[in-house]
Design an enzyme around this catalytic site. Structure first.
Site, short mmCIF file in Angstrom:
data_model
loop_
_atom_site.label_atom_id
_atom_site.label_comp_id
_atom_site.label_asym_id
_atom_site.label_seq_id
_atom_site.Cartn_x
_atom_site.Cartn_y
_atom_site.Cartn_z
CG HIS A 39 30.08 -15.57 62.04
ND1 HIS A 39 29.61 -14.75 60.97
CD2 HIS A 39 31.21 -16.14 61.05
CE1 HIS A 39 30.29 -14.81 59.57
NE2 HIS A 39 31.04 -15.65 60.19
CG ASP A 40 26.86 -13.00 62.47
OD1 ASP A 40 26.41 -11.23 63.50
OD2 ASP A 40 28.00 -12.94 62.04
N GLY B 276 28.41 -18.61 57.93
CA GLY B 276 28.36 -17.17 58.66
C GLY B 276 26.87 -17.05 58.00
#
Length: 262
Positions: A121-122, A139
């Site tokens: 994520h991200d 992440g």
């Protein structure tokens, strides 16, 4: 519709260009958009709020746009944004972003993502990047353009890897890697610059030598980091043909929040 295999399951709300190809048993969710010329192989799942650009190729068994592996995620409509002309090989996982960061995981253009790569994520992935088999990004990782990560490289969350940097096979990156630098080992340490990659991309001999001198200022001179940054700034005026690359290194080091590999 002849480009869509009859066993594929595509939500009627999904937005696919008429030229998109979808292989057998693939599943595409309602919040997905896919641009012209993109090819989805068999057994690929694309879900979440995912936008995919033009002329991408997804090989079989990919998981694209799934919820992040983050306990804080509570179903928010975060995104995965994929650009153009990317190659995504078998068993790659690309997760959505989280509201604790930019709300989006992003993959730029012309990237080559090999089998079993995980992008959490991200993550913010630039252009012309190669991620070799089993490279794993935690992440919030940022990769600059033209980065090459060797097979089984692992990158700790929030790390940044600068443009044209590379890692060796099985490198474990727990701090930022400056532009042009090669990282190797567990934990990863600097191992010179990516000179062969720079030659292939058209860097001149003078530019490569200037980058090598900058590397020595940072890692071989014995100078404290603040003094090394000042020396880099002085070197920019002496080598105008290489000034933009030296400035890239200096500004990357100055903005590093995790500290650079040493």
């Amino acid at each position: 519709m002849t480009r869509i295999h009859p066993t594929a399951v595509i939500d009627p709300k999904a937005a696919l260009d008429s030229s998109v190809e979808v292989g057998a048993y693939s599943v595409i969710g309602p919040h997905v958009s896919i641009g012209a010329g993109t090819k989805i192989g068999p057994h690929v799942v694309i879900e979440g709020h995912t936008s995919i650009g033009r002329d991408n190729t997804f090989f079989q068994f990919g998981s694209i746009g799934a919820a992040p592996q983050d306990k804080k995620y509570a179903g928010e409509p975060t995104r995965l944004e994929i650009g153009d002309r990317n190659t995504i090989r078998e068993f790659v996982t690309l997760n959505l972003g989280t509201v604790q960061d930019a709300g989006a995981t992003r993959l730029g253009n012309d990237n080559w993502i090999m089998a079993y790569v995980h992008v959490a994520h991200d993550c913010q992935i630039g252009n012309n990047i190669i991620l070799a088999n089993n490279a794993t990004l935690a992440g919030h990782v940022h990769l600059g353009d033209w980065v090459f990560l060797g097979g089984f490289t692992t990158v700790h969350q929030f790390c940044h890897i600068g443009a044209h940097a590379m890692t060796a096979f099985t490198a474990a990156v727990s701090q930022d890697v400056p532009p042009f630098v090669t990282a190797a080992g567990n934990r990863a340490v600097p191992a010179g610059i990516n000179s062969e990659g720079l030659k292939r991309r058209g860097f001149s001999s003078a530019q490569i030598m200037a980058i090598k001198r900058a590397y020595k200022m940072i890692y071989r001179s014995g100078l404290p980091l603040e003094e090394a940054k000042a020396a880099l700034a002085a070197e920019e005026s002496k080598a105008p043909e290489s000034a933009e690359y030296l400035r890239l290194m200096r500004e990357f080091i100055a903005s590093s929040s995790r500290g650079i590999i040493r």
